[in-house]
Design an enzyme around this catalytic site. Structure first.
Site, mmCIF file in Angstrom:
data_model
loop_
_atom_site.group_PDB
_atom_site.id
_atom_site.type_symbol
_atom_site.label_atom_id
_atom_site.label_comp_id
_atom_site.label_asym_id
_atom_site.label_seq_id
_atom_site.Cartn_x
_atom_site.Cartn_y
_atom_site.Cartn_z
ATOM 1 N N ASP A 1 38.884 30.184 59.326
ATOM 2 C CA ASP A 1 37.630 30.909 59.264
ATOM 3 C C ASP A 1 37.203 31.180 60.718
ATOM 4 O O ASP A 1 37.805 30.683 61.669
ATOM 5 C CB ASP A 1 36.571 30.097 58.486
ATOM 6 C CG ASP A 1 35.443 30.974 57.977
ATOM 7 O OD1 ASP A 1 34.752 30.568 57.049
ATOM 8 O OD2 ASP A 1 35.273 32.097 58.518
HETATM 9 C C1 GLC Z 1 32.352 33.772 58.148
HETATM 10 C C2 GLC Z 1 32.494 33.223 56.772
HETATM 11 C C3 GLC Z 1 33.663 33.775 56.012
HETATM 12 C C4 GLC Z 1 33.918 35.213 56.419
HETATM 13 C C5 GLC Z 1 34.310 35.224 57.885
HETATM 14 C C6 GLC Z 1 34.574 36.642 58.399
HETATM 15 O O1 GLC Z 1 31.816 32.864 59.037
HETATM 16 O O2 GLC Z 1 32.490 31.812 56.618
HETATM 17 O O3 GLC Z 1 33.361 33.654 54.617
HETATM 18 O O4 GLC Z 1 34.955 35.767 55.622
HETATM 19 O O5 GLC Z 1 33.328 34.604 58.712
HETATM 20 O O6 GLC Z 1 33.385 37.378 58.400
#
Ligand code: GLC
Length: 742
Positions: free
Chosen positions: A289
């Site tokens: 993430d």
């Molecule tokens: C975020 C989220 C995730 C998302 C990613 C990209 O912090 O936790 O769900 O897909 O960043 O935006």
């Protein structure tokens, strides 16, 4: 004619075999093509495939940092997210394909959670529809609009089970139940990747199972906080939806921010390799993430970025979203032997294989089609689908003396900032959603009932303590037949990083409600919110409550049509609504304990001295404008033999005065086990339309697979014994019967 049909059948058969052969061939073909490409790649270029950088988006539209554009040219950034529109992704893809040495096309990822431009209800709202066809349709339309806008990868479905409404990300999930969550995860993967997972289809996009794993169980409901649970709870409650999405064919998984039992998911080899790859057989790639790899440092499992990259990569995280750890450190890690070049090849292979499956090497501009973008984004049938899914997502929580549906002639006083808000209707994670084609609830009520029948006063804001507009609201309410109060949360109060210590309606909305109640007129609360709320006070004051979540681009029209009875509400709660925050975590599949609440023993029992144990509204709860009567629960047998099934039938009669849809729910209880077992578990549901006066029979089949669980020794299977079967309209209101297994 017959001959032609026979001929067609033969052709179909040959095509079918060919298709199977082609798919085996194409996988072999892809492996060969990946091998030959890998043999040409430098170490830097291989590492580039493991790098995912964000595009930015400023007022003029998407923008990529000059430095990152350089990395695309050099092949050191092989994937981008947050970039969209066909034109902009074409521009970036052209640089990768025509200006880099090997011309490897890029993945373009984006959070297409509940729509791309046409926005559907938030995921928790979609889950409340219990309508798998509608949920799949939502993902299908989202995929089409994303694909024609240059996006070939969505960071969805979010499969995190949660029993804690303090956690703001419950809005993105499917609620508290593993069975419902699993069926919804499968439907979303089918929608995104297509029913046959043909990623080469220009209207399908790569799904991403997130957040792996158990992100929805943070201590105290505080986002990103520690997750600590038994393996039994993890495997029995939290794992099933991820597993279902993977079994449905999803080819990417996103590691979660949280630690699990002391080890951050991003550096958790047991999670990412032993469980995900070796046990679940996941064949795709794992992405961290956002900056998750660098966050291993504050997690405290390392004090430097090199080691963070080493830990994450050797745990099984193939791609680094935005932390720069792989970009900066991976070359040295390989050259120092900490990371083997073999494992770099394996990670790179997994990512390249997906790019081949997406058809990007055959046509890198497959998704950058401005003509299709104009044709499909906001297509009328997409807006219709958004309306249809929205109306199915609403849950009627209260409707005293048939306050609803409204009559067109009713003089309405419409109150609340949310009634006149476009932005809130799109909810959190609205991605590229904008406010074209969107109307407010007030707009739609006026359109339906005529300006003269609908007066509006904001009354108060969504939060804060400004009471200066109360009097105006009370004044217009005095002249109305009914009051429509749009209450709830600002949409920015739900989603990521929005944990709350209170789940009450914010600000002074309820204070105003109390003043309006003194007018002794019917009050309809239209809820707009992203989590279960404590409505214990409001539910006493309102005559009717319609839960509408954040209903999306066509949500206002859908709400209006439900309020006036054009559509009879059919939603059911996918998550328990507590009476108060003190009851959390509260969920229907609780254990009986050694001292269950009992009238015989008023004191020494598992209970509170200041609150009932029961929730305000239970899991699976939802009213209708009509009434459904369940009768005649029948089992085809009383003993379930291995390899056989028992049929469970029940009759449902529409005994009211509105045609409508009902969600019949099947729950099972294993009465005695080698470990304690939940008092009931959802094991089936069917949503069916029943006309006034009509009786329909619903049948569920029970087999051993529905009864398997992790036994005392953690082996997965069934145990002989007696079971209760419950069938009904929600988790509390059921008919019951018994059966046993040998
Ligand atoms: C975020 C989220 C995730 C998302 C990613 C990209 O912090 O936790 O769900 O897909 O960043 O935006």
């Amino acid at each position: 004619m017959k001959r032609i049909i026979v001929a067609l059948v033969i052709v179909e058969f040959i095509m079918g075999c060919t298709a199977i052969k082609v798919s085996e061939q194409s996988n072999k073909n892809i492996d060969q093509r990946v091998d030959s490409l890998l043999s040409l790649m430098t170490l830097e270029e291989k590492i580039g495939q493991l790098v995912l950088f964000t595009s930015h988006w400023d007022v003029t539209g998407p923008v990529m940092r000059e430095s990152d554009l350089g990395e695309i040219k050099s092949g050191k950034c092989g994937n981008v997210f947050n970039a969209h529109t066909a034109a902009y992704t074409y521009e970036l893809q052209r640089i990768a394909v025509e200006e880099s040495r090997l011309g490897i096309p890029m993945l373009f990822g984006y959070d297409v959670i509940h729509g791309h431009k046409t926005i559907f209800p938030i995921s928790l709202g979609e889950a409340a529809s219990w309508d798998l066809e509608a949920i799949e349709k939502s993902a299908r339309v989202s995929a089409i609009e994303a694909a024609v806008s240059g996006i070939n990868w969505t960071f969805a479905p979010m499969c995190d089970i949660s029993v804690d409404p303090r956690w703001g990300r419950v809005s993105e999930g499917a609620g508290e139940d593993p069975f419902l969550g699993s069926r919804i995860a499968e439907a979303r993967v089918r929608g995104f990747q297509g029913k046959d997972n043909n990623l080469a289809d220009p209207f399908t996009i790569l799904a991403c199972v997130k957040h792996f794993a158990a992100y929805g169980a943070p201590v105290a409901g505080r986002d990103y906080n520690t997750v600590d649970m038994s393996e039994r709870s993890f495997r029995g409650v939290y794992l099933p939806p991820y597993k279902a999405a993977i079994n449905a064919g999803a080819l990417s998984v996103m590691a979660s921010f949280n630690e699990l039992n002391g080890v951050p998911a991003t550096s958790n080899k047991w999670l990412m390799t032993d469980l995900l790859r070796n046990e679940l057989g996941f064949k795709g790639f794992v992405v961290s993430d956002y900056s998750g790899i660098a966050e291993l440092i504050p997690h405290g499992v390392t004090d430097n970025l090199d080691e963070a990259a080493n830990l994450a990569f050797n745990s099984g995280v193939d791609m680094d979203m935005q932390s720069g750890a792989y970009f900066k450190c991976m070359k040295d890690l390989v050259e120092s032997g900490k990371v083997s070049s073999k494992s770099i090849d394996e990670a790179c292979r997994r990512i390249l294989a997906v790019k081949f499956q997406l058809g990007l090497f055959d046509n890198p501009y497959l998704y950058c089609d401005t003509i299709n973008e104009k044709k499909y984004v906001y297509a009328p049938e997409h807006l219709d689908a958004a309306y249809d899914v929205a109306k199915r997502s609403f849950v009627l929580l209260k409707n005293d003396s048939q306050t609803l549906p409204l009559n067109k002639s009713d003089k309405l006083a419409v109150i609340g900032e949310l009634a006149n808000s476009k932005r809130d209707l799109l909810g959190s994670w609205k991605a590229a959603g904008d406010w074209d084609f969107i109307t407010t609830l007030l707009d739609e009520l006026k359109l339906f009932a005529g300006e003269k029948n609908v007066l509006y006063a904001e009354g108060c804001k969504k939060f804060g303590d400004d009471r200066s507009m109360f009097e105006e609201a009370i004044t217009i309410a005095k002249g109305a037949d009914k009051i429509i109060f749009a209450m709830g949360e600002d949409n920015e109060w739900t989603g990521e990083a929005t944990s709350r210590t209170s789940i009450k309606i914010p600000g002074v909305q309820s204070e105003l409600l109390e003043k309006l109640r003194k007018l002794n007129k019917p009050i309809v609360i239209v809820l707009m919110n992203g989590r279960p709320l404590d409505l214990s006070v409001e539910s006493e004051m309102a005559s009717a409550i319609l839960e509408t979540w954040y209903a999306g681009t066509k949500g206002a029209k859908a709400i209006t049509d439900v309020l006036y009875g054009v559509y009879n509400p059919s939603g059911k709660l996918p998550m328990t609504f507590p009476r108060n925050v003190g009851q959390i975590p509260i969920y229907y599949y609780a254990k009986n304990t050694g001292r269950p609440k009992s009238p015989e023993e008023p004191k020494y029992r598992s209970q509170y001295i200041d609150s009932p144990n029961t929730p305000l509204f239970p899991f699976g709860f939802g009213l209708s404008y009509t009434s459904f009567k369940y009768s005649n629960l029948q089992l085809s047998g009383s003993v379930l033999k291995l390899g056989q099934s028992i049929s469970v039938k029940v009759k449902i009669t529409n005994s009211g005065s509105f045609d409508g849809e009902e969600v019949a729910q099947l729950y099972l209880q294993d009465i005695v086990g080698s470990v304690t077992r939940p008092i009931k578990e959802l094991k089936g549901f069917q949503k069916l339309f029943i006309k006034v006066g009509e009786t329909k029979e619903v049948e569920f089949m029970i087999n051993h697979s529905l009864l398997a669980f992790h036994r005392l020794d953690m082996s997965y299977g069934t145990e002989p014994g007696s079971y209760n079967v419950f069938v009904g309209t929600n988790s509390n209101n059921v008919l019951s019967a018994k059966f046993s297994i040998e």
